[in-house]
Scaffold this motif. Structure first.
Motif, PDB file in Angstrom:
ATOM      1  N   THR A 136      -5.336   5.868  -2.920  1.00  0.00           N
ATOM      2  CA  THR A 136      -3.878   5.870  -3.103  1.00  0.00           C
ATOM      3  C   THR A 136      -3.442   6.957  -4.069  1.00  0.00           C
ATOM      4  OG1 THR A 136      -4.068   4.195  -4.859  1.00  0.00           O
ATOM      5  CG2 THR A 136      -3.723   3.402  -2.608  1.00  0.00           C
TER       6      THR A 136
ATOM      7  N   ARG B 204       0.537  11.501  -7.253  1.00  0.00           N
ATOM      8  CA  ARG B 204       0.845  10.605  -8.371  1.00  0.00           C
ATOM      9  C   ARG B 204       0.692  11.374  -9.679  1.00  0.00           C
ATOM     10  NH1 ARG B 204      -2.744   5.459  -7.587  1.00  0.00           N
ATOM     11  NH2 ARG B 204      -1.997   5.109  -9.722  1.00  0.00           N
TER      12      ARG B 204
ATOM     13  N   SER C 167       0.340   4.406   0.255  1.00  0.00           N
ATOM     14  CA  SER C 167      -0.223   5.635   0.813  1.00  0.00           C
ATOM     15  C   SER C 167      -0.574   5.440   2.280  1.00  0.00           C
ATOM     16  CB  SER C 167      -1.494   6.040   0.051  1.00  0.00           C
ATOM     17  OG  SER C 167      -1.245   6.167  -1.332  1.00  0.00           O
ATOM     18  N   THR C 168      -0.636   6.547   2.998  1.00  0.00           N
ATOM     19  CA  THR C 168      -1.118   6.523   4.370  1.00  0.00           C
ATOM     20  C   THR C 168      -1.894   7.799   4.646  1.00  0.00           C
ATOM     21  OG1 THR C 168      -0.467   6.134   6.672  1.00  0.00           O
ATOM     22  CG2 THR C 168       0.907   7.661   5.417  1.00  0.00           C
TER      23      THR C 168
ATOM     24  N   ALA D 110      -8.418   1.101   3.589  1.00  0.00           N
ATOM     25  CA  ALA D 110      -7.806   0.217   2.613  1.00  0.00           C
ATOM     26  C   ALA D 110      -8.303  -1.216   2.781  1.00  0.00           C
ATOM     27  CB  ALA D 110      -6.283   0.273   2.746  1.00  0.00           C
TER      28      ALA D 110
ATOM     29  N   TRP E  30      -9.993   2.396  -5.019  1.00  0.00           N
ATOM     30  CA  TRP E  30      -8.573   2.235  -4.672  1.00  0.00           C
ATOM     31  C   TRP E  30      -7.727   3.371  -5.244  1.00  0.00           C
ATOM     32  CZ3 TRP E  30      -6.396  -0.005  -0.954  1.00  0.00           C
ATOM     33  CH2 TRP E  30      -5.021  -0.245  -0.951  1.00  0.00           C
TER      34      TRP E  30
ATOM     35  N   SER F 166       5.643   6.302   3.780  1.00  0.00           N
ATOM     36  CA  SER F 166       4.190   6.111   3.761  1.00  0.00           C
ATOM     37  C   SER F 166       3.791   4.685   3.385  1.00  0.00           C
ATOM     38  CB  SER F 166       3.551   7.086   2.763  1.00  0.00           C
ATOM     39  OG  SER F 166       4.002   6.802   1.450  1.00  0.00           O
ATOM     40  N   ARG F 167       4.737   3.868   2.969  1.00  0.00           N
ATOM     41  CA  ARG F 167       4.423   2.526   2.484  1.00  0.00           C
ATOM     42  C   ARG F 167       4.188   1.549   3.638  1.00  0.00           C
ATOM     43  NH1 ARG F 167       6.196   1.479  -2.902  1.00  0.00           N
ATOM     44  NH2 ARG F 167       6.829   3.415  -3.919  1.00  0.00           N
TER      45      ARG F 167
ATOM     46  N   GLU G 231       1.510  -4.236  -5.508  1.00  0.00           N
ATOM     47  CA  GLU G 231       0.262  -3.485  -5.463  1.00  0.00           C
ATOM     48  C   GLU G 231      -0.847  -4.268  -6.155  1.00  0.00           C
ATOM     49  OE1 GLU G 231       0.359   0.714  -6.339  1.00  0.00           O
ATOM     50  OE2 GLU G 231       2.538   0.795  -6.066  1.00  0.00           O
TER      51      GLU G 231
ATOM     52  N   ILE H 134       0.869  -1.182   0.000  1.00  0.00           N
ATOM     53  CA  ILE H 134       0.000   0.000   0.000  1.00  0.00           C
ATOM     54  C   ILE H 134       0.904   1.230   0.000  1.00  0.00           C
ATOM     55  CG2 ILE H 134      -1.992   1.101   1.043  1.00  0.00           C
ATOM     56  CD1 ILE H 134      -2.373  -1.891   0.332  1.00  0.00           C
TER      57      ILE H 134
ATOM     58  N   HIS I 188      -6.877   5.422   7.683  1.00  0.00           N
ATOM     59  CA  HIS I 188      -6.604   5.086   6.279  1.00  0.00           C
ATOM     60  C   HIS I 188      -6.377   3.589   6.113  1.00  0.00           C
ATOM     61  CE1 HIS I 188      -4.225   4.784   2.518  1.00  0.00           C
ATOM     62  NE2 HIS I 188      -5.015   5.772   2.126  1.00  0.00           N
TER      63      HIS I 188
END
Length: 778
Positions: A55, A276, A7-8, A90, A51, A31-32, A180, A5, A86
């Motif tokens: 993210t 992103r 993102s956080t 997820a 999703w 953040s991973r 991912e 993942i 978060h």
């Protein structure tokens, strides 16, 4: 199965720091985390979009209402609560095959950071938020529907699942071999729902509501339709493709004409947690390499590119790879009027932009939708741009160009005392003048009224905190150091750290700071449309703003008479003006003539370049020649169909000959092509400048400008009598009007667009200004 993942969750104040590239890089590294699931998530379209939203960046904020609730409930532990929230989101999005879990429980309290009640509140609030998000997206894509999963979900933070439940195990560190999740990219039919679009825009882009045209624009792109969108400057056209990019799969592409505009858009998106983003402005080689690599991997939610990047083979390869990996659902061409020759912002890099991008971004029989977006373009320029870009049965949304919150003022003088008036305006007349925020538009880089010396004057004589922004480096400064300096100046101004910017037209398109309270033009822009584009940087927050022109006009009669002259007669008359006879009107016409150096000059330049091009494919360069005249000649050859510009390289171009052209037929086609532009495009652009001159000279210039730009009066180009008195004034403007009408009806049979060569030869007019005449030397 272990899923990475990227993102956080984080508070918005932390998220907004991602506008700083160094902080964003650090955030991406920490953040991973990983989520262990029993099997791979179902690859549904709606699940994939949920999703995509979760993210969209390394640090992702919750919605504004949830942010307040989290802050009130958790206080100093808010950052940890955001991260946990978060992670629950997820898990809810991925773990249950049927959809969103109907029930959720967790052992988070066993870690000691949160009580049992707090852990239950976090997990259930996250589940309800994902249920709402999923349901909203399902309303836009109803074919897939919405349902609650039958199995309850248990989210474990201790690595121990619960029997009989669907389990999701949280691992705060990256796990070797994790990847991912992958979702379907097969398109699902879109159904427009304005309330849902507004709700998602609020959640993702933090806007309170959609402005006129925004829902229509986003819906067209999400439906796969081509789009022509015209909104007032500051009307929020960029939100259309930003929102659409978040609600589809693949990597949409945005082409915009200015580096500052691209950087500003990327900065604003990053402050919202959307990191992103692939930025290909050409400013930073390392950043460009990362952006191209991300395109090849299909990693970006949105790619932002300067049109000049299309001339790069590496960009084309990356775009084709993007089309194969995840697809390119649409291409948005911002400031699309730059594709039209009759536009004041005509750009060489916009030639064949639409046709090429549609081909390069197509995959497996799917081709992207094309969007042409503009603010303040004339109907003729926009129609030409639509034809040049190759749009197919587009949705057309025209929301006009009216901005009721802008007021206009023209301060005329017969003397060249612009700086005296500017200092008085900024320090005594305008309430916000000394501290801004405001923009002073200058007609050139250096010399009299140049952005660089004007900035220095304001800093040293008045102690104002001003900075300069120009496309090229001022004389005596290195290009590399100037690029860094102007980026700092733009960033400081756009972020609110500096209140006053002195800029050339390089800062006039699309750059957005909402609270700019005034613009000041030293002299006249190239056209009425360009003036409105630049004045439109003010008041984008909807509050009152003032747009000033400091005008030097030595003779009203002379200024009006110039509108009636043929182009070569005008060139001859301006060429004999001494420096003490010049004023803002003559300088504006000289700049216009710089874009049209004469049919004979352009034919000679194009024929010279043609003589250097061999059969088949060849590389063409002209060391030591004027770069703009060289590019203009190449574009003329491509427009005529004699060559194709394959790829720009450091010293020249890789080109291919097309067809079986003899020297005689090539010269004849070139002459006809150039003659068409001089009979249609040149009069149209000069008539727009003449209209701006006429409005600026009128007794109530501010009111007339405001009424014209608000559409309350017809264009002076469409009225037989505009001037306040009869005689030569009325006759000259009637002639200009007839020329403009002829140009609009004649049109331009362009198949590709090319850009204005503002540095081309002006003949004796340039000599009169003390500048060297430019053009290709045989």
């Amino acid at each position: 199965m272990e899923f990475l993942i990227p993102s956080t969750g984080a508070p918005f104040v932390t998220v907004s720091r991602q506008a700083d590239a160094d902080f964003a890089a650090r955030a991406e590294s920490w953040s991973r985390w990983c989520l262990s699931l029993e099997d791979h998530p179902e690859p549904g379209w709606v699940r994939g979009l949920v999703w995509r939203i979760l993210t969209r960046g390394a640090l992702v904020p919750p919605g504004q209402e949830l942010e307040t609730a989290l802050l009130v409930r958790f206080g100093v532990r808010t950052a940890a609560a955001y991260a946990a929230f978060h992670r629950f989101q997820a898990a809810c999005a991925l773990a249950v095959p049927g959809g969103v879990p109907e029930r959720i429980e967790t052992d988070l309290s066993r870690r000691g950071d949160f009580s049992l009640g707090e852990a239950q509140w976090l997990s259930e609030t996250a589940r309800r938020d994902i249920e709402r998000l999923w349901a909203e997206i399902a309303q836009l894509y109803p074919d897939e529907g919405f349902q609650l999963g039958e199995e309850p979900l248990f989210v474990s933070w201790t690595g121990v699942g619960r029997g009989g439940w669907r389990n999701a195990l949280v691992n705060d560190g990256a796990v070797e071999g994790s990847s991912e999740p992958v979702f379907s990219t097969e398109r699902v039919a879109f159904q427009r729902d304005d309330a849902v679009l507004a709700s998602l825009a609020n959640r993702l882009l933090r806007v309170d509501g959609l402005r006129p045209g925004q829902a229509e624009g986003a819906a067209a792109l999400l439906s796969g339709r081509d789009l022509v969108l015209t909104v007032p400057t500051g009307g929020g056209k960029s939100l259309c493709y930003q929102l659409a990019a978040l609600l589809t799969t693949g990597t949409p592409l945005v082409a915009a004409p200015l580096r500052a505009l691209l950087r500003d858009q990327a900065r604003r998106l990053r402050t919202l947690g959307i990191t992103r983003i692939g930025l290909l402005s050409g400013d930073d080689a390392g950043e460009t390499r990362r952006a191209l690599a991300g395109m090849r991997e299909g990693r970006w939610i949105l790619a932002l590119a300067a049109p000049e990047r299309l001339d790069s083979g590496s960009f084309r390869d990356a775009l084709r790879a993007t089309a194969e990996v995840g697809g390119v659902p649409f291409v948005a061409i911002d400031e699309a009027h730059c594709a039209a020759r009759r536009s004041h912002d005509w750009r060489p890099a916009y030639r064949a932009l639409g046709a090429r991008l549609r081909v390069w971004a197509s995959s497996s029989g799917r081709s992207p939708a094309l969007a042409a977006l503009s603010g303040g373009a004339t109907p003729g320029a926009l129609a030409e741009a639509e034809r040049v870009l190759g749009l197919r049965a587009p949705v057309r949304e025209d929301r006009g160009s009216s901005r009721a919150n802008l007021s206009f003022r023209v301060w005329r003088s017969a003397a060249p005392d612009h700086l005296v008036r500017l200092r008085e305006l900024l320090t005594r007349i305008l309430p916000e003048g000394r501290f801004g925020p405001g923009i002073v538009f200058c007609p050139r880089v250096e010399g009299p009224l140049g952005a660089a010396p004007v900035t220095e004057e304001l800093v040293w004589s008045e102690g104002l905190d001003a900075a300069a922004y120009t496309g090229r480096a001022p004389a005596g400064q290195e290009a590399v150091s100037w690029d860094a300096a102007k980026r700092r100046a733009a960033d400081d101004f756009l972020s609110g750290r500096r209140g006053l910017l002195c800029a050339t037209r390089a800062f006039g398109l699309g750059v957005d700071r909402a609270d700019v309270r005034f613009t000041v033009h030293l002299g006249l822009p190239a056209s009425l449309e360009e003036f409105y584009q630049q004045a439109g940087r003010a008041g984008r927050d909807g509050k009152a703003a003032a747009c000033w022109i400091l005008l030097q006009a030595a003779s009203e009669r002379r200024a009006r008479r110039w509108a009636s002259l043929e182009i070569e007669d005008l060139r001859a008359e301006l060429s004999v003006l001494g420096r003490d006879e010049q004023d803002d009107v003559s300088r504006a016409y000289m700049m216009h003539l710089a874009s049209f150096p004469g049919e004979e000059v352009e034919r000679r330049d194009a024929e010279l370049v043609l003589s250097l091009i061999g059969e088949g494919r060849s590389f063409v360069e002209l060391p030591g020649q004027d770069g703009e005249a060289f590019t203009r000649a190449l574009v003329r050859l491509e427009e005529t169909g004699i060559i194709v510009l394959d790829e720009r390289r450091a010293a020249g171009w890789l080109v291919s000959r097309t067809g079986d052209w003899s020297v005689r037929t090539a010269r004849q086609a070139l002459a006809e092509r150039i003659a068409r532009d001089y009979s249609a495009v040149e009069p149209s652009r000069r008539a727009s400048l003449a209209e701006l001159v006429e409005l600026a000279l009128s007794p109530e210039a501010g009111r007339e400008l405001g009424a014209r730009l608000a559409g309350r009066v017809k264009s002076a180009r469409n009225r037989a009598s505009y001037c306040s008195s009869a005689g030569p004034q009325e006759e000259s403007f009637s002639i200009a009007r007839r020329r403009a009408e002829a140009a609009e009806s004649a049109g331009v049979a362009t198949t590709v667009a090319a850009g204005a060569a503002m540095g081309a030869a002006v003949g004796a007019g340039a000599a009169a200004r003390g500048e060297r005449t430019v053009g290709l030397r045989p």
